[in-house]
Design a protein around this motif. Structure first.
Motif, PDB file in Angstrom:
ATOM      1  N   ALA A   1       0.834  -1.204   0.000  1.00 63.01           N
ATOM      2  CA  ALA A   1       0.000   0.000   0.000  1.00 63.01           C
ATOM      3  C   ALA A   1       0.867   1.252   0.000  1.00 63.01           C
ATOM      4  O   ALA A   1       0.561   2.245  -0.695  1.00 63.01           O
ATOM      5  N   GLY A   2       1.966   1.218   0.761  1.00 62.33           N
ATOM      6  CA  GLY A   2       2.860   2.361   0.781  1.00 62.33           C
ATOM      7  C   GLY A   2       3.501   2.612  -0.566  1.00 62.33           C
ATOM      8  O   GLY A   2       3.627   3.771  -1.002  1.00 62.33           O
ATOM      9  N   GLU A   3       3.908   1.546  -1.257  1.00 64.16           N
ATOM     10  CA  GLU A   3       4.486   1.700  -2.595  1.00 64.16           C
ATOM     11  C   GLU A   3       3.497   2.388  -3.538  1.00 64.16           C
ATOM     12  O   GLU A   3       3.863   3.316  -4.285  1.00 64.16           O
ATOM     13  N   HIS A   4       2.260   1.899  -3.528  1.00 68.73           N
ATOM     14  CA  HIS A   4       1.253   2.487  -4.423  1.00 68.73           C
ATOM     15  C   HIS A   4       0.939   3.930  -4.031  1.00 68.73           C
ATOM     16  O   HIS A   4       0.704   4.782  -4.910  1.00 68.73           O
ATOM     17  N   ALA A   5       0.930   4.224  -2.724  1.00 71.13           N
ATOM     18  CA  ALA A   5       0.659   5.591  -2.286  1.00 71.13           C
ATOM     19  C   ALA A   5       1.763   6.539  -2.759  1.00 71.13           C
ATOM     20  O   ALA A   5       1.489   7.661  -3.205  1.00 71.13           O
ATOM     21  N   VAL A   6       3.016   6.098  -2.666  1.00 73.24           N
ATOM     22  CA  VAL A   6       4.124   6.916  -3.161  1.00 73.24           C
ATOM     23  C   VAL A   6       3.983   7.133  -4.657  1.00 73.24           C
ATOM     24  O   VAL A   6       4.177   8.255  -5.171  1.00 73.24           O
ATOM     25  N   ARG A   7       3.624   6.067  -5.384  1.00 76.71           N
ATOM     26  CA  ARG A   7       3.446   6.188  -6.835  1.00 76.71           C
ATOM     27  C   ARG A   7       2.289   7.146  -7.153  1.00 76.71           C
ATOM     28  O   ARG A   7       2.375   7.963  -8.089  1.00 76.71           O
ATOM     29  N   MET A   8       1.213   7.074  -6.376  1.00 77.59           N
ATOM     30  CA  MET A   8       0.057   7.950  -6.582  1.00 77.59           C
ATOM     31  C   MET A   8       0.435   9.419  -6.381  1.00 77.59           C
ATOM     32  O   MET A   8       0.133  10.284  -7.227  1.00 77.59           O
TER      33      MET A   8
ATOM     34  N   ALA B   1       2.822  10.703  -9.074  1.00 88.29           N
ATOM     35  CA  ALA B   1       2.097  10.965 -10.323  1.00 88.29           C
ATOM     36  C   ALA B   1       1.319  12.270 -10.229  1.00 88.29           C
ATOM     37  O   ALA B   1       1.280  13.059 -11.185  1.00 88.29           O
ATOM     38  N   GLN B   2       0.711  12.515  -9.091  1.00 89.38           N
ATOM     39  CA  GLN B   2      -0.027  13.762  -8.919  1.00 89.38           C
ATOM     40  C   GLN B   2       0.901  14.968  -9.061  1.00 89.38           C
ATOM     41  O   GLN B   2       0.537  15.967  -9.714  1.00 89.38           O
ATOM     42  N   ALA B   3       2.095  14.868  -8.455  1.00 89.56           N
ATOM     43  CA  ALA B   3       3.029  15.986  -8.516  1.00 89.56           C
ATOM     44  C   ALA B   3       3.450  16.282  -9.955  1.00 89.56           C
ATOM     45  O   ALA B   3       3.771  17.421 -10.290  1.00 89.56           O
ATOM     46  N   HIS B   4       3.443  15.247 -10.807  1.00 88.89           N
ATOM     47  CA  HIS B   4       3.789  15.420 -12.219  1.00 88.89           C
ATOM     48  C   HIS B   4       2.568  15.739 -13.082  1.00 88.89           C
ATOM     49  O   HIS B   4       2.695  15.855 -14.300  1.00 88.89           O
ATOM     50  N   GLY B   5       1.390  15.839 -12.447  1.00 86.88           N
ATOM     51  CA  GLY B   5       0.183  16.115 -13.214  1.00 86.88           C
ATOM     52  C   GLY B   5      -0.317  14.917 -13.999  1.00 86.88           C
ATOM     53  O   GLY B   5      -1.081  15.074 -14.960  1.00 86.88           O
ATOM     54  N   ASP B   6       0.073  13.695 -13.612  1.00 83.46           N
ATOM     55  CA  ASP B   6      -0.329  12.475 -14.316  1.00 83.46           C
ATOM     56  C   ASP B   6      -1.579  11.903 -13.650  1.00 83.46           C
ATOM     57  O   ASP B   6      -1.495  11.046 -12.765  1.00 83.46           O
ATOM     58  N   GLY B   7      -2.742  12.381 -14.066  1.00 81.13           N
ATOM     59  CA  GLY B   7      -3.984  11.945 -13.445  1.00 81.13           C
ATOM     60  C   GLY B   7      -4.267  10.473 -13.633  1.00 81.13           C
ATOM     61  O   GLY B   7      -4.729   9.790 -12.717  1.00 81.13           O
ATOM     62  N   GLY B   8      -3.992   9.942 -14.819  1.00 84.66           N
ATOM     63  CA  GLY B   8      -4.259   8.527 -15.067  1.00 84.66           C
ATOM     64  C   GLY B   8      -3.400   7.640 -14.186  1.00 84.66           C
ATOM     65  O   GLY B   8      -3.883   6.664 -13.589  1.00 84.66           O
ATOM     66  N   GLY B   9      -2.101   7.935 -14.092  1.00 87.92           N
ATOM     67  CA  GLY B   9      -1.222   7.146 -13.238  1.00 87.92           C
ATOM     68  C   GLY B   9      -1.610   7.243 -11.776  1.00 87.92           C
ATOM     69  O   GLY B   9      -1.563   6.254 -11.037  1.00 87.92           O
ATOM     70  N   ALA B  10      -2.007   8.449 -11.354  1.00 86.88           N
ATOM     71  CA  ALA B  10      -2.420   8.642  -9.971  1.00 86.88           C
ATOM     72  C   ALA B  10      -3.670   7.825  -9.664  1.00 86.88           C
ATOM     73  O   ALA B  10      -3.790   7.212  -8.602  1.00 86.88           O
TER      74      ALA B  10
END
Length: 608
Positions: free
Chosen positions: A503-510, A513-522
């Protein structure tokens, strides 16, 4: 020596010449060891106490030399355990690091109690525990299994079955090899007539039988005995009722046992008594009467002030010592036992005990958990404390304990560190997931400062995300990398650690992605986080990373809500853009987007 890599070992008797060559010479006989120790500039033996030793590693007469000298057989054994710790490896070759040591224990008795409530350890687990005690210079194993009817009210009079007697003999032999004294605790109080001569003889016969099986230390336990309940009419007539009456009965029985042991088994250790009042502070009617009636030399067990006290001080020990009439005190610490909190495993270091407790106790025994291999992490640190409390450094000892539990594999060490690091807090204190907190702090700071238009800020976030992600990945994979014996014991905790790690890995990835403006990845990452959150509560109850791991995921989801617009009140710096909005995929209701407005789509997706 063989574990260190020696392929050939030749034994040379005193007076015989050494083989030619430059092979390592190990001197363990008294005469030549003393000479070599002097040549290697070891401190003089002087008044080295029992179990003390001297050790030196260096070169004498142009030959690599190890010299070991003990104040007694136990001291020589302890010197060998220290030599085991000096193994080094360089360029594929193993040897011993240069060292000069003069060492001795502070607490005369140091060891472990098998006294938790619940199913007992297996025979193999006990044998392994005795080997562990030997490696860590401990010298007492107190058998007090609550699962054993033959040491309690139900069957204390009866002999053990033949198969169990054979197991005890095997334990005694393993204990002898490790210079450990086996202790047996009996709790007959709820099924014994104190004034009955026949019951007393039956107890003495049972103690004789246990001595014959290899037990050389004994403890009478009265911690669960009522002041107002007797098990025969004669006791009520003989002793009366109340705390002082109970104390007289307990002291009389203990006195008869102590005299019997001294006469029949003079090499047995002093008798100890676990009184009904084993954790209270100060003087009481029961304690005063027990102190007055107990024969000199009988030891009294206590747990500190409290059943599982946060701290134990020298002042508290002195006060209790005074309350029990100067009888020697055995500190029986209820750490790391977890029978009162079965969703927890306590893997943090031993702490909160002043050096005076080890120095002025007749012994320091720690009560292990149901999980013996896991227990060895905190028990390792307790052994360090009991041996040298003034030089004890909890964090250093804890890291060494983790390395010892993991063995030589680097991935296993990282996995055990993750497990222990997220199960380190207890009544004794300690900060849960302490090693992770700086990584979390750095990540949140980098996230808050990240700007899609500023590449340096995104690089900083990337570095912080990589470090935190690596830590979460170690948690996720720990169950496949810890040693098998440990994994078998703590399966539920490893599963929970893996769930939090993933869960932590996915939260970091989310969040990245948000910081990069990647809505789909987030959005993909968020769905994965929510799926793992839904598993919370599945399977056996196990708590890890309390107050840290789950809180990180909750905070991440809240920030995500703010970013998507599901939580307008929370605000948030990072917002979805038209380029970063959701894209069509099977689990994403992209048709909810209105005129390409990503906020509308995210609001629809965030609202079930």
């Amino acid at each position: 020596l063989r574990e260190a890599g020696a392929r050939e070992i030749a034994e040379v008797r005193p007076g015989q010449p050494l083989p030619h060559g430059d092979a390592l010479v190990v001197r363990a006989d008294a005469a030549s060891a003393a000479e070599a120790l002097h040549a290697l500039h070891a401190p003089p033996r002087a008044d080295l106490p029992r179990e003390g030793y001297r050790l030196a590693v260096g070169r004498t007469k142009s030959r690599p030399t190890v010299a070991l000298e003990g104040a007694d057989g136990e001291g020589l054994f302890h010197a060998a355990q220290t030599l085991r710790q000096l193994v080094t490896e360089k360029d594929g070759e193993r040897g011993f690091a240069g060292a000069v040591v003069r060492d001795w224990p502070t607490a005369p008795v140091r060891g472990v109690t098998e006294g938790f409530y619940g199913s007992s350890w297996t025979q193999q687990q006990r044998l392994e525990q005795l080997d562990f005690l030997g490696r860590t210079k401990q010298n007492r194993y107190l058998y007090a299994s609550t699962d054993d009817a033959y040491r309690q009210a139900a069957h204390w009079r009866d002999p053990y079955p033949a198969a169990q007697r054979q197991q005890f003999r095997e334990l005694a032999e393993r204990a002898r090899r490790n210079h450990v004294t086996l202790g047996w605790a009996v709790a007959p109080g709820q099924g014994l007539c104190f004034s009955s001569a026949e019951d007393r003889r039956a107890l003495l016969r049972k103690l004789d039988a246990m001595y014959a099986l290899g037990f050389a230390a004994f403890q009478l336990r009265f911690e669960d005995v009522s002041y107002s309940e007797w098990h025969c009419d004669e006791d009520a007539q003989t002793y009366g009722s109340g705390p002082k009456a109970a104390a007289r009965a307990h002291a009389e029985l203990a006195g008869e046992v102590a005299r019997h042991l001294a006469a029949r088994h003079p090499d047995a250790e002093p008798l100890s008594v676990m009184p009904t009042e084993f954790y209270q502070g100060g003087d009481t009617a029961y304690r005063s009467e027990l102190a007055d009636k107990l024969p000199p030399g009988v030891q009294v067990a206590w747990t500190g002030v409290g059943v599982v006290p946060r701290t134990i001080t020298g002042g508290e020990l002195s006060a209790v010592h005074e309350a029990f009439g100067q009888h020697p005190l055995v500190t029986m610490d209820n750490y790391p036992v977890n029978d009162y909190a079965q969703d927890r495993i306590f893997l943090g270091p031993y702490r909160g005990r002043e050096p005076a407790v080890a120095a002025r106790s007749a012994g320091v025994l720690t009560n292990a958990m149901r999980q013996p291999a896991a227990s060895r992490i905190p028990l390792f640190t307790a052994a360090d404390y009991a041996w040298n409390p003034k030089g004890y450094r909890p964090q250093d000892s804890w890291q060494a304990a983790i390395d010892e539990a993991a063995g030589g594999d680097a991935q296993a060490r990282a996995a055990v560190r993750a497990l222990a690091g997220n199960d380190s807090s207890s009544v004794l204190g300690g900060e849960e997931s302490a090693y992770l907190r700086p990584l979390l702090k750095d990540f949140w700071a980098a996230y808050d400062d990240a700007d899609p238009q500023e590449k340096p800020s995104l690089k900083r976030l990337g570095r912080a995300a990589d470090r935190l992600g690596d830590a979460f990945r170690t948690m996720r994979t720990a169950k496949d990398r810890v040693p098998a014996a440990l994994a078998h014991e703590v399966g539920p905790w490893l599963e929970e650690l893996a769930r939090h790690g993933e869960a932590g890995e996915h939260a970091v990835r989310m969040l990245t992605a948000q910081a990069h403006g990647d809505g789909g990845g987030a959005w993909d990452a968020r769905l994965a986080v929510e799926k793992l959150q839904a598993k919370d509560g599945d399977g056996p109850s196990a708590t890890v990373g309390k107050g840290v791991l789950a809180d990180f995921v909750k905070r991440s989801l809240k920030v995500s809500d703010s970013w998507t617009g599901a939580d307008r009140k929370a605000g948030g710096r990072h917002r979805a853009t038209a380029q970063g909005g959701p894209v069509a995929r099977p689990d994403s209701p992209a048709e909810a987007a209105v005129d390409g407005d990503p906020d509308t789509a995210y609001r629809a997706e965030a609202a079930p």
